[in-house]
Design an enzyme around this catalytic site. Sequence first.
Site, PDB file in Angstrom:
ATOM      1  N   LEU A   1       0.815  -1.219   0.000  1.00  0.00           N
ATOM      2  CA  LEU A   1       0.000   0.000   0.000  1.00  0.00           C
ATOM      3  C   LEU A   1       0.844   1.262   0.000  1.00  0.00           C
ATOM      4  CD1 LEU A   1      -2.448  -1.128   2.806  1.00  0.00           C
ATOM      5  CD2 LEU A   1      -2.968  -1.023   0.369  1.00  0.00           C
TER       6      LEU A   1
ATOM      7  N   GLY B   1       7.747   3.070   3.278  1.00  0.00           N
ATOM      8  CA  GLY B   1       8.265   3.918   4.341  1.00  0.00           C
ATOM      9  C   GLY B   1       9.774   3.910   4.327  1.00  0.00           C
ATOM     10  N   GLY B   2      10.378   4.525   5.305  1.00  0.00           N
ATOM     11  CA  GLY B   2      11.821   4.651   5.370  1.00  0.00           C
ATOM     12  C   GLY B   2      12.538   3.318   5.575  1.00  0.00           C
TER      13      GLY B   2
ATOM     14  N   GLY C   1      11.025   0.080   4.964  1.00  0.00           N
ATOM     15  CA  GLY C   1      10.383  -1.063   4.330  1.00  0.00           C
ATOM     16  C   GLY C   1       8.986  -0.701   3.877  1.00  0.00           C
ATOM     17  N   GLU C   2       8.232  -1.711   3.470  1.00  0.00           N
ATOM     18  CA  GLU C   2       6.932  -1.432   2.874  1.00  0.00           C
ATOM     19  C   GLU C   2       5.790  -1.634   3.870  1.00  0.00           C
ATOM     20  OE1 GLU C   2       6.926  -4.314  -0.331  1.00  0.00           O
ATOM     21  OE2 GLU C   2       6.229  -5.841   1.061  1.00  0.00           O
ATOM     22  N   VAL C   3       4.640  -1.090   3.497  1.00  0.00           N
ATOM     23  CA  VAL C   3       3.408  -1.325   4.249  1.00  0.00           C
ATOM     24  C   VAL C   3       2.488  -2.108   3.324  1.00  0.00           C
ATOM     25  CG1 VAL C   3       1.398  -0.241   5.311  1.00  0.00           C
ATOM     26  CG2 VAL C   3       3.655   0.790   5.590  1.00  0.00           C
TER      27      VAL C   3
ATOM     28  N   LYS D   1       3.018  -2.712   8.681  1.00  0.00           N
ATOM     29  CA  LYS D   1       4.215  -1.909   8.398  1.00  0.00           C
ATOM     30  C   LYS D   1       5.434  -2.738   8.763  1.00  0.00           C
ATOM     31  CE  LYS D   1       6.286   2.549   9.795  1.00  0.00           C
ATOM     32  NZ  LYS D   1       5.928   3.901  10.275  1.00  0.00           N
TER      33      LYS D   1
ATOM     34  N   ASP E   1       4.341  15.575  13.818  1.00  0.00           N
ATOM     35  CA  ASP E   1       4.387  15.411  12.366  1.00  0.00           C
ATOM     36  C   ASP E   1       3.013  15.584  11.747  1.00  0.00           C
ATOM     37  OD1 ASP E   1       5.926  15.216  10.132  1.00  0.00           O
ATOM     38  OD2 ASP E   1       6.086  13.037  10.148  1.00  0.00           O
TER      39      ASP E   1
HETATM   40  P1  ADP Z   1       7.452   5.867   7.551  1.00  0.00           P
HETATM   41  O1  ADP Z   1       7.394   6.185   8.998  1.00  0.00           O
HETATM   42  O2  ADP Z   1       8.599   4.983   7.227  1.00  0.00           O
HETATM   43  O3  ADP Z   1       7.335   7.078   6.690  1.00  0.00           O
HETATM   44  P2  ADP Z   1       4.650   5.385   7.292  1.00  0.00           P
HETATM   45  O4  ADP Z   1       4.051   4.979   8.585  1.00  0.00           O
HETATM   46  O5  ADP Z   1       4.467   6.818   6.915  1.00  0.00           O
HETATM   47  O6  ADP Z   1       6.183   4.965   7.245  1.00  0.00           O
HETATM   48  O7  ADP Z   1       4.057   4.449   6.141  1.00  0.00           O
HETATM   49  C1  ADP Z   1       4.522   4.552   4.807  1.00  0.00           C
HETATM   50  C2  ADP Z   1       3.359   4.615   3.817  1.00  0.00           C
HETATM   51  O8  ADP Z   1       2.551   3.434   3.933  1.00  0.00           O
HETATM   52  C3  ADP Z   1       2.386   5.746   4.067  1.00  0.00           C
HETATM   53  O9  ADP Z   1       2.781   6.916   3.407  1.00  0.00           O
HETATM   54  C4  ADP Z   1       1.073   5.203   3.510  1.00  0.00           C
HETATM   55  O10 ADP Z   1       1.030   5.347   2.094  1.00  0.00           O
HETATM   56  C5  ADP Z   1       1.169   3.724   3.803  1.00  0.00           C
HETATM   57  N1  ADP Z   1       0.492   3.412   5.078  1.00  0.00           N
HETATM   58  C6  ADP Z   1       1.000   3.583   6.307  1.00  0.00           C
HETATM   59  N2  ADP Z   1       0.141   3.202   7.265  1.00  0.00           N
HETATM   60  C7  ADP Z   1      -0.954   2.760   6.616  1.00  0.00           C
HETATM   61  C8  ADP Z   1      -2.224   2.208   7.053  1.00  0.00           C
HETATM   62  N3  ADP Z   1      -2.500   2.051   8.351  1.00  0.00           N
HETATM   63  N4  ADP Z   1      -3.117   1.860   6.108  1.00  0.00           N
HETATM   64  C9  ADP Z   1      -2.834   2.028   4.804  1.00  0.00           C
HETATM   65  N5  ADP Z   1      -1.684   2.530   4.333  1.00  0.00           N
HETATM   66  C10 ADP Z   1      -0.740   2.896   5.212  1.00  0.00           C
HETATM   67 MG    MG Z   2       7.695   7.617  10.293  1.00  0.00          MG
END
Ligand code: ADP
Ligand code: MG
Length: 538
Positions: free
Chosen positions: A191, A194-195, A197-199, A214, A310
């Site tokens: 979906l 992130g920094g 890995g993937e979600v 995550k 944030d």
């Molecule tokens: P990081 O802290 O590494 O930036 P995030 O928590 O922002 O990671 O998650 C990275 C991306 O994953 C987000 O920008 C979003 O697109 C997707 N994402 C994160 N959490 C969710 C969630 N609960 N449901 C759907 N997509 C999510």
């Molecule tokens: Mg973060």
Amino acid sequence: SNLHGLDNLVANTAYLKAQNINRYKLREHWIFLSLPKPKMSSDLQASVGRNYESLCEQQPIGRKLFQQFLLASNSQYMVAIEFLQELSDWSFAENEAREKAKQRILTKFFLPDSSSFLSYLTGEEAKICKALSNKFDEVMLDELRKATRDFLSGKPFLEYQESPFFHRFLQWKEYEKQKINDKYFYEFRTLGKGGFGEVCAVQVKHTGQMYACKKLDKRCLKKKGCERLALLEKRILEKVNSLFIVNLAYAYDNKTHLCLVMDLMNGGDLNFHIYELGVRGMCMERVVYYAAQITTGILHLHTLDIVYRDMKPENVLLDAKGQCRLSDLGLAIELPKNQKVCQKAGTTGYMAPEILRKESYRTSVDWWSLGCTIYEMVAARLPFKDFREKVQNDEVTRRTLEDDCKFEHKNFDDSSRDLIRCFLKKKAVFRLGCRNSNDDPRDHVFFKSINFRCLEAGLVDPPWVPKSNVVYAKDTDRLMDTSAVEDIKFEQRDEEFFKLFSTGAVSIQWQKEMINSGLFDHLNHKENNYNSNKESST
Ligand code: ADP
Ligand code: MG
Ligand code: MG
């Protein structure tokens, strides 16, 4: 490329199909499930604690079993729990229904010859009770609510802990402690990225509950020295329990990753909704609704002494119903009352003046960033940075510290302008939300159309609902992991650290899942049948 397009289509189809699970089919798997054998271990009892609020109010399964105990005990206990239930119904009702609910409460509980008279009340409260039968007074009613709660947390609570209902609760707690691993879930498409890995979307095999997982790459974390940050994010996430924050349901690890399993938000982030849908910005009805939910989420964090740090549209995600939640608590910090920090944290364009001036701060910075966020939802640009403007961070800092915010976009109206001005006070002591200890942004006229009590109970319909056949995420090939990480050896202390992270199910979310899927009722039923068979055969 075409192949990527096809992969994406296949991934989307599987993902969308999983969300419309066949509940009937699911139940076929339940034949193999049962509650762990009753075990009155002192370890378990000690870990469960003796706190009334936690055991009988906050934990959904605890709450259910306590209520079942009260209803099965005696008429006095039954009346007490019915009274609380009807008070709650009344508090959410509106107009005619509210008047009706009130009349019901009056005749049912306050007339001395009614069979549901609140006879457990004594002394001062009994007098209030008599007075209320003549004149309905909401403040006094609240006194009776508290008195009823006090009553239940006394003798009934003690008796509950000796009852089969509490025994059953301990069985569920034992079940809750099960080890979680990859096999517990089906995995679907990515979906977001992130920094570390993937979600991706996942589904719990035996309940059908969808979540977002995550994944944090262990090697990556170690290499960048960010292991402590991952644990911090997890510990903050497991503390929060709000309809407007992404809640954690499970934390576990496998060979390569630490995994945070959270509420699935499949409606896209607010940044996407501001900029990517043709018309830039959004209508005021949506701005008010999202701002109200965000405000409630921020207040929840602040009551837990957590500063979010944030706040920005990109971090606000929508669920399938169109409600929003705050996500990505990676920068959040827990700050006991009276404690401040001056560490620079946040995103350019959203950081409060006190951060930029390197002064110490607490919760005030979140209200500034919320001001920027609301501005952006209306105007599709930031107060001190135009959309896609190429500008140095220094210049954004200068503007933030020195310039007045302008409201040139036609969509601003008086109340939105005033609200944003109140949030964008350069001095924190003059800022909305920070002016005194009970300064509450929810009281601003901007929110006059919102009934916050109903909003918090999830009873206010969203102004916009995501389409159920659309995936509001980038195509999977745009999210592919390309970074190669060299091999890294883990030591004993790394493994110990991973253990601290992998605590499995988070009580409140897991218990909700058990109840919503029907598994709670199903396994209780099975257990009751098993017990009664055992009795009849001896
Ligand atoms: P990081 O802290 O590494 O930036 P995030 O928590 O922002 O990671 O998650 C990275 C991306 O994953 C987000 O920008 C979003 O697109 C997707 N994402 C994160 N959490 C969710 C969630 N609960 N449901 C759907 N997509 C999510
Ligand atoms: Mg973060
Ligand atoms: Mg992020």
